[in-house]
Design an enzyme around this catalytic site. Structure first.
Site, PDB file in Angstrom:
ATOM      1  N   GLU A  37      42.177  27.351  38.564  1.00  0.00           N
ATOM      2  CA  GLU A  37      41.385  27.884  39.709  1.00  0.00           C
ATOM      3  C   GLU A  37      40.279  27.128  40.066  1.00  0.00           C
ATOM      4  OE1 GLU A  37      39.659  32.195  41.047  1.00  0.00           O
ATOM      5  OE2 GLU A  37      39.014  31.141  39.076  1.00  0.00           O
TER       6      GLU A  37
ATOM      7  N   TRP B 252      44.867  35.192  43.004  1.00  0.00           N
ATOM      8  CA  TRP B 252      44.347  35.443  44.391  1.00  0.00           C
ATOM      9  C   TRP B 252      45.642  35.821  45.358  1.00  0.00           C
ATOM     10  CZ3 TRP B 252      39.779  34.974  46.555  1.00  0.00           C
ATOM     11  CH2 TRP B 252      38.681  34.581  46.027  1.00  0.00           C
TER      12      TRP B 252
ATOM     13  N   TYR C 127      35.135  30.318  48.419  1.00  0.00           N
ATOM     14  CA  TYR C 127      34.276  29.292  47.604  1.00  0.00           C
ATOM     15  C   TYR C 127      34.534  27.776  47.927  1.00  0.00           C
ATOM     16  CZ  TYR C 127      34.132  33.613  44.542  1.00  0.00           C
ATOM     17  OH  TYR C 127      33.764  34.650  43.832  1.00  0.00           O
TER      18      TYR C 127
ATOM     19  N   CYS D  73      31.827  36.337  44.678  1.00  0.00           N
ATOM     20  CA  CYS D  73      31.127  37.014  43.534  1.00  0.00           C
ATOM     21  C   CYS D  73      30.159  36.147  42.895  1.00  0.00           C
ATOM     22  CB  CYS D  73      32.104  37.695  42.731  1.00  0.00           C
ATOM     23  SG  CYS D  73      33.320  38.937  43.829  1.00  0.00           S
TER      24      CYS D  73
ATOM     25  N   ARG E 111      26.828  38.215  42.222  1.00  0.00           N
ATOM     26  CA  ARG E 111      26.426  39.386  42.718  1.00  0.00           C
ATOM     27  C   ARG E 111      27.289  40.707  42.587  1.00  0.00           C
ATOM     28  NH1 ARG E 111      29.747  41.551  46.568  1.00  0.00           N
ATOM     29  NH2 ARG E 111      31.653  40.025  47.032  1.00  0.00           N
TER      30      ARG E 111
ATOM     31  N   ASP F 275      32.963  42.276  38.004  1.00  0.00           N
ATOM     32  CA  ASP F 275      34.089  43.128  37.242  1.00  0.00           C
ATOM     33  C   ASP F 275      34.107  42.994  35.767  1.00  0.00           C
ATOM     34  OD1 ASP F 275      36.251  44.231  36.340  1.00  0.00           O
ATOM     35  OD2 ASP F 275      37.499  43.661  37.763  1.00  0.00           O
TER      36      ASP F 275
END
Length: 309
Positions: A62, A84, A126, A191, A211, A214
């Site tokens: 990734e 994803w 991203y 995130c 931010r 999980d």
């Protein structure tokens, strides 16, 4: 103290006394606001959790995908990386009324160019922001308020490497994913959004601000990935990787992750995995998965749990 205990302590605190909150997915969470963990990267140390298996090659693939600036899942699913797929699959099923399963959807993504172009793209997530942050220039002689987008945007990663090499004392060693103008066009806003780096005595430290966190499923990948890019940057800039400081904003556990949380908290961390980069490529953009080797990693078994989409 084992480096993983700070993660388990945070998980325990959230599960026992975190605030009950609603969330975008409708699942429900327990959460705290503001948390920090620090992980040594000295002597090859890498913050892989040992109380459950973290599929570090998936996280590394990734990260390499981010650095290409690609925003379509096709390149990921061709490598059997599924992390994803849930977002475009949910969008496809919702908009078409079909009910494809993941495997069928991914097969169509791989085999059908037009299908992949339409349904596999995630928007400017991203990597797009990292290596091609959009720039708009005024259009001369066309009146005030008219702008044209440059064919090539700002490559934050390229500029970061140059800055680390040539101005190590700078306080601007940052790359950022939170482009406010593009948020509504992303399948998922970033995130892990802000990375800042600090150089002292030839050693490189990364501070990541995340931010939305999980803790059970995402954060184990995020801390490995942040450590990995710190290693890559350090190698490219002739520095030593030193530390990863992870800072979380909304740090949460989903209420449907009870089995995962309770099983993981019953386990004890053990072992100290090591990362080695076996080759120095010509640039930060030229690494491949074969360049990374992890040793001394003997985690306990994987613990599965549903992803909230």
């Amino acid at each position: 103290m084992h480096y993983e205990n700070q993660y388990l302590d945070l998980m325990r605190t959230i599960w026992s006394s975190g605030a009950a909150r609603g969330d975008r997915t409708g699942t429900g969470t327990k959460a705290v606001f503001g948390a920090q963990m620090c992980f040594s990267l000295d002597n090859g140390a890498i913050p892989l959790l040992t109380t459950k298996r973290v599929y570090w090659k998936t996280a590394a693939r990734e990260m390499l995908w981010f650095l290409t600036g690609d925003t379509n899942i096709r390149a990921l699913v061709e490598q059997k990386v599924h992390i994803w797929t849930d977002w475009p699959l949910a969008k496809f099923n919702d908009e078409t009324g079909e009910n494809l399963d993941r495997d069928t959807f991914e097969k169509r993504i791989i085999e059908d160019d037009d299908f992949a172009e339409k349904w596999g793209d995630l928007g400017p997530v991203y990597g797009k922001q990292w290596v091609d942050w959009p720039v708009y220039d005024p259009v001369p002689d066309e009146g005030e308020g008219l702008y044209r987008k440059r064919a090539k945007g700002i490559n934050q990663i390229e500029e970061l490497v140059d800055s680390l090499r040539n101005n190590p004392n700078s306080r601007r060693h940052i790359f950022e994913g939170w482009n406010v103008a593009d948020i509504d066009h992303m399948a998922l806003p970033p995130c892990h959004k802000t990375y800042q780096f600090f150089v002292v005595d030839g050693k490189l430290t990364c501070l990541l601000y995340q931010r939305s966190c999980d803790l059970a499923l995402g954060v184990p990948f995020n801390i490995f990935s942040a450590a990995l890019i710190t290693y890559m940057l350090a190698q490219q800039c002739d520095l030593q990787p030193h530390e990863l400081i992870w800072t979380g904003g909304d740090v949460h556990l989903y209420t449907n992750h009870a089995e995962l949380v309770e099983e993981q908290l019953s386990r004890k961390p053990s072992g100290y995995p090591r990362l080695e980069i076996t080759r120095k490529p010509a640039s930060i953009f030229d690494y491949t998965i074969e360049d990374f080797s992890v040793s001394e990693y003997a985690p306990q078994s994987h613990i599965s749990a549903p992803v909230a989409v």
